[in-house]
Design a protein around this motif. Structure first.
Motif, PDB file in Angstrom:
ATOM      1  N   ASP A  51      55.969  72.348 164.098  1.00  0.00           N
ATOM      2  CA  ASP A  51      55.722  73.304 165.181  1.00  0.00           C
ATOM      3  C   ASP A  51      54.293  73.842 165.139  1.00  0.00           C
ATOM      4  O   ASP A  51      53.697  74.116 166.193  1.00  0.00           O
ATOM      5  CB  ASP A  51      56.694  74.485 165.091  1.00  0.00           C
ATOM      6  N   LEU A  52      53.759  74.019 163.937  1.00  0.00           N
ATOM      7  CA  LEU A  52      52.442  74.630 163.781  1.00  0.00           C
ATOM      8  C   LEU A  52      51.296  73.662 164.062  1.00  0.00           C
ATOM      9  O   LEU A  52      50.285  74.050 164.660  1.00  0.00           O
ATOM     10  CB  LEU A  52      52.286  75.185 162.365  1.00  0.00           C
ATOM     11  N   ALA A  53      51.425  72.421 163.614  1.00  0.00           N
ATOM     12  CA  ALA A  53      50.313  71.467 163.708  1.00  0.00           C
ATOM     13  C   ALA A  53      49.775  71.310 165.131  1.00  0.00           C
ATOM     14  O   ALA A  53      48.546  71.295 165.326  1.00  0.00           O
ATOM     15  CB  ALA A  53      50.722  70.118 163.127  1.00  0.00           C
ATOM     16  N   PRO A  54      50.625  71.185 166.166  1.00  0.00           N
ATOM     17  CA  PRO A  54      50.081  71.014 167.523  1.00  0.00           C
ATOM     18  C   PRO A  54      49.319  72.222 168.049  1.00  0.00           C
ATOM     19  O   PRO A  54      48.626  72.118 169.068  1.00  0.00           O
ATOM     20  CB  PRO A  54      51.337  70.754 168.368  1.00  0.00           C
ATOM     21  N   LEU A  55      49.446  73.362 167.369  1.00  0.00           N
ATOM     22  CA  LEU A  55      48.753  74.565 167.804  1.00  0.00           C
ATOM     23  C   LEU A  55      47.328  74.624 167.276  1.00  0.00           C
ATOM     24  O   LEU A  55      46.528  75.443 167.724  1.00  0.00           O
ATOM     25  CB  LEU A  55      49.522  75.811 167.356  1.00  0.00           C
ATOM     26  N   LEU A  56      47.009  73.768 166.308  1.00  0.00           N
ATOM     27  CA  LEU A  56      45.650  73.701 165.799  1.00  0.00           C
ATOM     28  C   LEU A  56      44.717  73.164 166.887  1.00  0.00           C
ATOM     29  O   LEU A  56      45.127  72.369 167.731  1.00  0.00           O
ATOM     30  CB  LEU A  56      45.584  72.784 164.568  1.00  0.00           C
ATOM     31  N   ARG A  57      43.458  73.585 166.844  1.00  0.00           N
ATOM     32  CA  ARG A  57      42.474  73.097 167.797  1.00  0.00           C
ATOM     33  C   ARG A  57      41.139  72.852 167.098  1.00  0.00           C
ATOM     34  O   ARG A  57      40.719  73.636 166.254  1.00  0.00           O
ATOM     35  CB  ARG A  57      42.246  74.111 168.932  1.00  0.00           C
ATOM     36  N   ARG A  58      40.504  71.755 167.471  1.00  0.00           N
ATOM     37  CA  ARG A  58      39.153  71.469 166.997  1.00  0.00           C
ATOM     38  C   ARG A  58      38.498  70.543 168.011  1.00  0.00           C
ATOM     39  O   ARG A  58      39.109  69.571 168.448  1.00  0.00           O
ATOM     40  CB  ARG A  58      39.157  70.813 165.612  1.00  0.00           C
ATOM     41  N   ALA A  59      37.270  70.842 168.364  1.00  0.00           N
ATOM     42  CA  ALA A  59      36.540  70.024 169.339  1.00  0.00           C
ATOM     43  C   ALA A  59      37.334  69.848 170.629  1.00  0.00           C
ATOM     44  O   ALA A  59      37.272  68.799 171.278  1.00  0.00           O
ATOM     45  CB  ALA A  59      36.191  68.667 168.731  1.00  0.00           C
ATOM     46  N   GLY A  60      38.122  70.862 170.989  1.00  0.00           N
ATOM     47  CA  GLY A  60      38.902  70.812 172.204  1.00  0.00           C
ATOM     48  C   GLY A  60      40.148  69.959 172.138  1.00  0.00           C
ATOM     49  O   GLY A  60      40.824  69.749 173.150  1.00  0.00           O
ATOM     50  N   ARG A  61      40.473  69.475 170.936  1.00  0.00           N
ATOM     51  CA  ARG A  61      41.634  68.598 170.780  1.00  0.00           C
ATOM     52  C   ARG A  61      42.715  69.273 169.948  1.00  0.00           C
ATOM     53  O   ARG A  61      42.421  69.949 168.968  1.00  0.00           O
ATOM     54  CB  ARG A  61      41.213  67.281 170.124  1.00  0.00           C
TER      55      ARG A  61
END
Length: 204
Positions: A51-61
């Protein structure tokens, strides 16, 4: 390492991200307010890596879990963690000094005392709060979480959080995205440290 905001401010960020785990916003606010008001990472117990991993963001991804880790939520703590809905992870460190050690070698260092390795969920929540913790060639493993086989033995995979190069099954569209994956227990990687903390502290 970047300075973390107060536990209450961290709670508001998790609420905004939809990363409250099994807790609702009101409960999270109450539990965070009861923690000691000193530097540290607010950790929500019971949150699931998937659940948490898709909430990460980097370089707009957005972040993602590697395709061959469908059992990511089955990686459980192999270190002592509080029996509490939230806790404060004090003095988190990326473990750059242990880069190029194998997980087995890093565990010997942690067994010597003084530091405890981070759980996978703690590592992800750290990056949610301060994304700049994750730097190319300065990423980290979270060997406080392991997968236990039905036989009782530990799986040889060890979880890590790093940055995708957009190669292989990741796909070019995921280049530079935060990535939850795994490495072998006895392998070394120059770009992976071993995240750890000094203490896990609960409300008084």
């Amino acid at each position: 390492m970047p300075v973390l905001p107060s536990p209450s401010d961290q709670a508001e960020r998790l609420i905004a991200l939809g990363a409250t785990g099994p807790l609702g916003p009101d409960v999270l606010r109450k539990e965070a307010a009861a923690l000691p008001d000193r530097p540290g990472l607010l950790v929500v117990g019971g949150a699931r890596p998937s659940d948490l991993a898709p909430l990460l963001r980097r370089a707009g991804r957005p972040g993602f879990v590697v395709e061959d880790m469908t059992d990511v939520d089955d990686f459980v703590p192999v270190v002592e963690v509080p029996d509490a809905p939230v806790w404060l992870l004090e003095d988190p460190d990326r473990g750059d000094d242990l880069a190029n050690a194998s997980p087995a070698e890093a565990q010997v260092v942690f067994d010597g005392g003084g530091r405890t390795p981070l759980l996978l969920t703690e590592g992800i929540q750290w990056v949610l709060q301060v994304p700049e913790v994750l730097e190319r060639n300065r990423c980290f493993m979270t060997i406080g979480s392991r997968l236990r086989k039905p036989t009782g033995r530990l799986d040889a995979r060890t979880p890590a959080v790093w940055i995708s190069n957009g190669t292989g099954r990741d796909g070019r569209d995921r280049r530079d995205a935060p990535k939850v994956g795994w490495c072998w227990w006895n392998n070394r990687h120059t770009w992976l440290g071993f995240a750890s903390a000094a203490h896990r502290t609960t409300a008084a």
